[in-house]
Design an enzyme around this catalytic site. Structure first.
Site: not given
Length: 674
Positions: A72, A192
């Protein structure tokens, strides 16, 4: 609250589903799925998007375990939030912690400027990936249309009630009925670097693990889809805290005094049951959060983390917040010199003497603004070192200590000392057991008052003068560097930049150079400016050398490495040394020595040429502001060529990675998905 997945139409379409994905390696899998996004108009530039995906893959593996891969990225080449899905019988290696190849591959593509609604959709998808019923249904789906319906929320897996599929993080329906009101109560924060996938998968994994353990948990996701802070009453009632993060947790002081499990975000994805058990053990040992006296994890360090790793994290946090001031101040001063010459440093204040039509006035304004920005370097460095240790309560003492360091001439070394002193002092103070009537004024009156006074005494009376003497010695040494001494320093810094490419040695060299910029003042040829130029050149060389090597000797590299080489051109030119990590990880004994040789060459040549740099970052994009730019480029090119020659020579001593495809014939990676 409704499931965000139900609000979307077309996150994925049947044309974006490949149920027979059969790549030779990860690179081919990524290209095959990306080509589907391009064909559907979701991505505008295939190679540019793949470079962004490769850059994200270089940061950390995206294999989640249990046969799931989630490559991603955010990219300017993405037109709308989208998902491409591939199912592979053989599996694709995404470096999952359990070593299992991914048979389900979800390529998540988010626009660089995606709005909250779209990001919430992607976040909801990331949560659902932790649901075995959802992934099981995808493995059994017989058509692309069925996959698209499942992902878009048009059809729920038969094994999961619709209400459970729609439950948001932290809601009561997200945990099982076995979590009785009297059971263990937990709060957690997940985050994250990109804030798209791992943040929300970790949250969902913790919720499911808490349900299995009969505990109650509220999770705050600090991700791209926005953050809803944990309610104060939930924190107050919590027995323990779980922090699963790869970036600093915002407002960490909220959890002071509670048993805390502090880990990386992937730990929550891969072993959530262990984290719940660890929290339970801490509560059993220390009592519930209302009574516990802040265990080691509350000190800002992670469970099991070595003290040197924690110290490095504190220092790098301070440096990261200092860098914008260095960049702005340095570039403004460089522009002022370019417009008004070096004599602009002695121009009178533009306050009340500004002439709109005079280039001299504009140059003076730029110089004085840049110099003022430089005045914040040490206070910001000190303040955010303290913040990394003890959160917001330590900011006042850290910033004040940094200001005192400037006043006594202790510079950035004094800022490091004052930041560490302020952080650990405040960390000790927040653990005091004070009467309830005093708690309300502790963070706004008592802690700032006592900590600022104590750090001021430390810097003014005890350590300020010795550190100032050390700083003066460092400044004189840097400014006096010449001949072989300067070249040897450039060679040493170059070796440090290339040895671990973003690791501790690399950061030590970079921090030394960025901190030394504070000693440059208005001198156009200060030694510290040469050091910064040498460090940046040495940091650009490893990815550029690897990129060139994949072009001149394709057969020595795998298809995946050749794909990474395309991204390495951009990363190296932008001074992102980490672009060489995928090559080093695959073949460290050949790549790392080659990188070191090239970076030593670049660093030594820059020092020999006397090139200077006021900006702490930027790569070729700040070339107009580099002193002796042509010679600087010569040094970078020389280092790149040495790196390429060394890695080609070393790799040529072993069996090639695969046959080199002729230029007129498409490789397998180019054919997949065509």
């Amino acid at each position: 609250m409704t499931d965000p997945m139900s609000d979307t139409s077309g996150l994925i379409s049947p044309a974006l589903v490949d149920l027979h994905l059969a790549p030779e390696d990860k690179s081919e899998a990524l290209r095959a799925l990306a080509q589907r996004l391009v064909a559907e108009g979701r991505v505008t530039d295939l190679d540019g998007f793949l470079a962004d995906i490769a850059a994200r893959e270089a940061q950390a593996p995206t294999g989640m375990g249990d046969g799931i891969g989630i490559p991603h990225c955010r990219s300017a080449h993405v037109t709308r939030p989208s998902l491409a899905f591939g199912r592979s019988v053989r599996g694709v290696d995404f470096d999952a912690p359990d070593g299992r190849p991914a048979d389900l591959v979800f390529m998540i593509a988010a626009p660089a400027g995606a709005d909250d609604t779209h990001l919430q959709i992607l976040a909801a998808l990331a949560r659902r990936l932790m649901d075995p019923a959802f992934t099981g249904a995808l493995r059994e789906a017989e058509s692309p249309r069925a996959v698209a319906a499942l992902v878009n929320g048009e059809e729920a897996p038969a094994a999961v009630p619709a209400s459970a599929a729609a439950a948001p993080a932290g809601s009561e329906s997200a945990v099982s009925e076995s979590a009785a009101a009297g059971g263990l109560r937990l709060v957690a924060v997940t985050s994250c670097p990109t804030g798209i996938a791992h943040t929300y998968m970790a949250a969902k994994a913790l919720e499911l693990a808490a349900a299995r353990a009969g505990a109650r948990i509220d999770v705050e996701t600090q991700g791209s889809a926005g953050t809803t802070p944990l309610p104060p009453e939930a924190i107050a009632a919590a027995d323990a805290v779980i922090l699963a993060h790869d970036v600093e947790v915002r407002d960490r002081a909220r959890f002071a005094g509670k048993p805390t499990v502090d880990v990386g975000v992937k730990a929550a994805v891969n072993r959530p049951d262990e984290l719940i058990a660890e929290a339970t053990r801490l509560v059993a040992e220390t009592g519930s959060g209302a009574r516990a006296a802040a265990p080691a994890a509350a000190t800002g360090g992670r469970t099991g983390e070595h003290w040197a790793q924690r110290l490095r994290k504190y220092l790098m946090t301070g440096v990261s917040y200092m860098i914008p001031f260095v960049a702005a101040g340095g570039l403004l001063i460089a522009l002022a010199f370019a417009i008004g010459g070096y004599q602009i440093a002695s121009a009178p204040s533009v306050l009340g003497h500004f002439d709109w039509t005079s280039s001299h006035s504009w140059a003076a304004m730029l110089f004085q603004t840049g110099k003022t920005s430089f005045g914040f370097l040490v206070p910001v460095l000190s303040g955010y070192i303290a913040w990394a240790i003890a959160d917001r309560a330590a900011l006042a003492a850290g910033i004040a200590g940094g200001a005192v360091s400037v006043a006594v001439g202790a510079g950035f070394l004094g800022g490091i000392v004052s930041g560490l002193a302020a952080g650990f002092l405040v960390l000790w103070m927040v653990r005091w057991n004070v009467p309830k009537a005093v708690r309300g004024i502790m963070p706004v009156v008592v802690i700032p008052l006592l900590s600022v006074a104590a750090v001021g005494f430390l810097m003014f009376v005890l350590v300020g003068s010795p550190i100032a003497s050390a700083m003066n010695g460092l400044t004189d040494w840097l400014n006096g560097l010449s001949g072989s001494n300067a070249i040897l320093l450039g060679v040493l810094l170059g070796a440090m930049m290339a040895f671990d490419m973003g690791g501790p040695l690399n950061k030590v060299a970079y921090t030394f150079a960025a901190g030394a910029l504070t000693t440059a003042g208005s001198a156009p040829d200060a030694g510290s400016l040469k050091v910064m130029a040498a460090v940046m050149a040495a940091g650009m060389t490893p990815p550029l050398g690897m990129a060139l090597a994949t072009v001149v000797r394709r057969r020595l590299f795998t298809a995946e490495e050749r794909e990474n080489g395309k991204a390495a051109w951009v990363l190296g030119a932008s001074f992102i040394t980490e672009g060489a990590i995928p090559f080093a990880a695959a073949d460290p004994l050949r790549v790392i020595p080659a990188n070191i040789l090239g970076s030593m060459t670049a660093g030594g040549l820059v020092m020999a040429f006397g090139s200077t740099l006021r900006a702490p970052h930027g790569g070729i994009w700040v070339l107009p502001l580099i002193g002796s730019p042509f010679l600087y480029l010569v040094a970078v090119v020389a280092g790149t060529v040495v790196t390429t020659a060394a890695v080609v020579l070393l790799k040529g001593m072993r069996k090639p990675a695969g046959p080199e495809a002729p230029d007129s014939v498409a490789t397998g990676a180019e054919l997949v998905g065509a």
